[in-house]
Design an enzyme around this catalytic site. Sequence first.
Site, short mmCIF file in Angstrom:
data_model
loop_
_atom_site.label_atom_id
_atom_site.label_comp_id
_atom_site.label_asym_id
_atom_site.label_seq_id
_atom_site.Cartn_x
_atom_site.Cartn_y
_atom_site.Cartn_z
N TRP A 11 0.54 -1.56 -0.17
CA TRP A 11 -0.13 -0.05 0.04
C TRP A 11 0.68 1.58 -0.18
O TRP A 11 -0.18 2.03 -0.22
CB TRP A 11 -1.12 0.15 0.95
CG TRP A 11 -1.83 -1.01 0.78
CD1 TRP A 11 -2.34 -2.28 -0.31
CD2 TRP A 11 -2.83 -1.69 2.30
NE1 TRP A 11 -3.26 -2.97 0.32
CE2 TRP A 11 -3.73 -2.57 1.19
CE3 TRP A 11 -3.19 -1.25 3.68
CZ2 TRP A 11 -4.54 -2.83 2.84
CZ3 TRP A 11 -4.26 -1.25 4.44
CH2 TRP A 11 -5.25 -2.34 3.66
N LYS A 12 2.00 1.30 -0.14
CA LYS A 12 2.86 2.23 0.42
C LYS A 12 2.37 3.40 1.26
O LYS A 12 2.15 2.96 2.30
CB LYS A 12 3.06 2.89 -1.24
CG LYS A 12 3.52 1.70 -1.99
CD LYS A 12 3.62 1.94 -4.24
CE LYS A 12 4.94 0.99 -4.38
NZ LYS A 12 4.83 1.67 -5.48
N GLU A 168 10.82 -6.49 -8.77
CA GLU A 168 10.55 -5.25 -9.42
C GLU A 168 11.56 -4.40 -9.95
O GLU A 168 12.25 -3.76 -9.74
CB GLU A 168 9.74 -4.34 -8.45
CG GLU A 168 9.31 -5.32 -7.34
CD GLU A 168 7.98 -4.47 -6.67
OE1 GLU A 168 7.30 -4.43 -6.76
OE2 GLU A 168 8.69 -3.33 -6.11
N GLY A 174 4.94 1.50 -11.09
CA GLY A 174 4.08 3.21 -11.49
C GLY A 174 4.11 3.31 -12.36
O GLY A 174 3.26 4.82 -13.11
N SER A 214 2.90 -2.49 -11.98
CA SER A 214 1.77 -2.93 -12.68
C SER A 214 1.20 -3.76 -12.91
O SER A 214 0.40 -3.75 -14.38
CB SER A 214 2.66 -1.80 -14.21
OG SER A 214 3.09 -0.45 -14.11
N GLY A 235 1.25 -2.64 -6.28
CA GLY A 235 0.30 -1.38 -5.29
C GLY A 235 -0.23 -1.08 -5.47
O GLY A 235 -1.19 -1.44 -5.54
N GLY A 236 -0.57 0.21 -7.08
CA GLY A 236 -1.97 0.69 -6.86
C GLY A 236 -2.79 0.03 -7.05
O GLY A 236 -3.71 0.28 -6.98
P1 13P Z 1 2.64 -0.29 -8.37
O1 13P Z 1 1.79 -1.98 -8.95
O2 13P Z 1 2.12 0.31 -8.30
O3 13P Z 1 3.43 -0.38 -10.22
O4 13P Z 1 3.26 -0.58 -7.75
C1 13P Z 1 4.90 -2.23 -7.76
C2 13P Z 1 5.24 -1.85 -6.22
O5 13P Z 1 6.37 -1.16 -6.17
C3 13P Z 1 5.11 -2.49 -5.24
O6 13P Z 1 5.97 -2.52 -4.04
#
Ligand code: 13P
Length: 253
Positions: A11-12, A168, A174, A214, A235-236
């Site tokens: 979730w950052k 990653e 992102g 992504s 992430g998103g």
């Molecule tokens: P996104 O899925 O938003 O690209 O982020 C990936 C991420 O950094 C998961 O740790």
Amino acid sequence: MARIPVMAGNWKMNKTVDEAVDLVKQLKSSVSGVKDVEVVVAPPFTALYAVQREIKGSSIHLAAQTLFWEKKGAFTGEISPLMIREAGCEYVIIGHSERRQFFGETDESVNRRIKAALGQGLKPIFCIGETLKEREEGKTFSVIERQLEGGLKGFGEKEVLPIIIAYEPVWAIGTGKTATPQQAQEVHRFIREKVGRLYSKDLAEKIRIQYGGSVTPENVKGLMEQDDIDGALVGGASLKSETFSKIVRFREI
Ligand code: 13P
């Protein structure tokens, strides 16, 4: 031996405590009944305890997004492995590229963090990945190799087994620019072979390697069809139960 897929939501720096509890409540019902997929959420520190209370008795596992290696003391702003465990975490993300990029983490500090996590019985989600520049310069494999060797330095086979490796590629985070399933598989294969050379074929077959960058309900299936992709670090798309639960339910797509 089949590896159980692990879908983790990073979730950052998103979600207040109330929002986090709301999201995990929805998630509990939208992923209930899903078998043979491990579901992990990594809320910000402030929401860990409240989320832990909410997921008790469910099949959702909890992760923190980083930790500091010392047990306690004068380290203003930091959080220890013990504190994270006490808040209910089973996993901890370590070495995310955002931490390497914005907070000065290095292979060496990542290694210390992994060691501290393992010492407290936490399972690290150990992130590695190349930048766009490194990929364009043909350095992908050498960067991955350096990060793997540096992060795992000094660990024996038993210590490495509970670790999840998350590949990653920085250029895919992102940006909406996912690696193609073939691009991801190529690196995952390389990682597994490297673990085989560093430890054993047996460990290489057992260790789980997630892809992150992504990931969406639209592209998850193609990624998960690859032999060496054992899950996703999202992430998103993990910030809404609708999209994250579709990713968790990738087999139904
Ligand atoms: P996104 O899925 O938003 O690209 O982020 C990936 C991420 O950094 C998961 O740790």
